[in-house]
Design an enzyme around this catalytic site. Structure first.
Site, PDB file in Angstrom:
ATOM      1  N   GLY A   1       0.817  -1.207   0.000  1.00 33.18           N
ATOM      2  CA  GLY A   1       0.000   0.000   0.000  1.00 33.18           C
ATOM      3  C   GLY A   1       0.848   1.254   0.000  1.00 33.18           C
TER       4      GLY A   1
ATOM      5  CE1 TYR B   1      -9.669  -0.039   6.807  1.00 36.54           C
ATOM      6  CE2 TYR B   1     -10.687   0.553   8.905  1.00 36.54           C
ATOM      7  CZ  TYR B   1      -9.583   0.529   8.064  1.00 36.54           C
ATOM      8  OH  TYR B   1      -8.394   1.082   8.485  1.00 36.54           O
TER       9      TYR B   1
END
Length: 337
Positions: free
Chosen positions: A9, A151
């Site tokens: 990421g 999430y």
């Protein structure tokens, strides 16, 4: 001697900010994400700051691609000393509006991406009996909120998986360490490229911190991995304590406020979502580390600073305790008079 660090990421947000910090140390930084544009720009930043970058375009949901990243990293830079799992994807929507395909994809990236990265790192670290793995977690991994079931579920899973792994490493007396840096609301680009079905533009629940605050926490966790986890930001600590002390009350509070507090007055994003494909490909643009909430975001956290300096934190508590005791003493003498 410079470190070899893998950051998933790395093209944006916390991963991007963390790469910059390691670059200033002169580290060899392996930058992993799906989007080439963001990675290439991040590599230029790393090099300009004194680090040595290696760009690796890969989808962390695919264990074979993650394994290929590690092979390339060690071929170019030697043994990986630190592996930071930071990549994620998600959906902002009420649970019933998230399709099975979206739920599966977000979970594969946000949870199984961490599993894949950890497995690949351990494959190399365990035989050497050294190395550190940092999971970039969230306060939402311990206290869920509405509209983010995907999430929250993935971050909860990361906590459980990592705790289990930690006990296994302790059992074998390993010198490989794994820790979690639990994050507050952070101003990252995700809120402009996330899949959303909200009527208004999503936002992190204020107060919001800049990615550099989070990155400093990640760096500290990697440097001092013996602690089980680190809490970044006073709001993270407050949220976790509120959940422990009054979870039912917090449920009702979030049910009442959690929908509006996660939306701005702006219209929802009109661009493409990054759930199934990157949005900064050849025709895209570099999103950088910051999102659109710069004006509302804090670039410092007193709690995070104190947590990196235990002596200062202890002194602060001691001074606070002494001041409280003195105040109570004065009150007692006044009452007696």
């Amino acid at each position: 001697m410079s470190q070899t660090v893998v950051i998933t990421g790395a093209s944006a947000g916390i991963g991007r900010a963390t790469a910059r910090l390691y670059a200033r140390r002169g580290a060899r930084v392996v930058l992993v994400a799906r989007g080439r544009t963001g990675l290439d720009n991040c590599a230029e930043e790393v090099e300009s700051l004194g680090g040595r970058p290696l760009v690796q375009v890969a989808d962390v949901a695919d264990p074979e691609q993650v394994e290929a990243v590690a092979e390339a990293a060690e071929r170019a830079f030697g043994p990986v000393g630190v592996w930071i799992n930071c990549a994620f994807s998600t959906v902002f929507a009420p649970f019933e509006e998230v399709t099975p395909e979206e739920y599966r994809r977000a979970t594969e990236v946000t949870y199984l991406g961490f599993v894949n990265g950890t497995r690949t790192a351990l494959k190399r670290m365990l035989p050497r009996d050294r190395g550190t793995i940092v999971q970039v977690g969230s306060a939402l991994g311990e206290r869920s909120v509405p509209l983010q079931s995907v999430y929250c579920g993935a971050k909860h899973a990361i906590n459980g998986f990592t705790s289990s792994l930690r006990t296994e490493l302790l059992h074998r007396g390993s010198n490989v360490h794994v820790t979690i840096a639990q994050m507050p609301a952070v101003n990252t680009p995700q809120f402009s490229w996330v899949t959303t079905r909200l009527p208004r533009h999503p936002q992190p629940v204020p107060p919001i911190y800049q990615p550099e605050v989070a990155a400093r926490g990640v760096l500290h966790a990697a440097d001092h991995p013996r602690r089980k986890q680190y809490y970044i930001g006073a709001t993270t600590v407050a949220t976790l304590w509120a959940n422990r002390l009054a979870p039912a009350l917090l449920d009702r509070y979030l049910a009442r406020t959690g929908f509006d507090s996660q939306q701005t007055d702006l219209r929802p994003p009109t661009g493409e979502s990054n759930l199934f494909a990157p949005v900064d490909g050849p025709r895209g643009h570099d999103h950088g580390a910051h999102g659109i909430f710069d004006e509302a975001s804090h670039d410092r956290s007193l709690q995070a600073t104190l947590s990196r300096h235990p002596a200062a934190l202890a002194a602060a508590f001691a001074l606070g305790g002494a001041a409280t005791a003195a105040a109570l003493g004065r009150r007692g003498r006044t009452s007696a008079a």
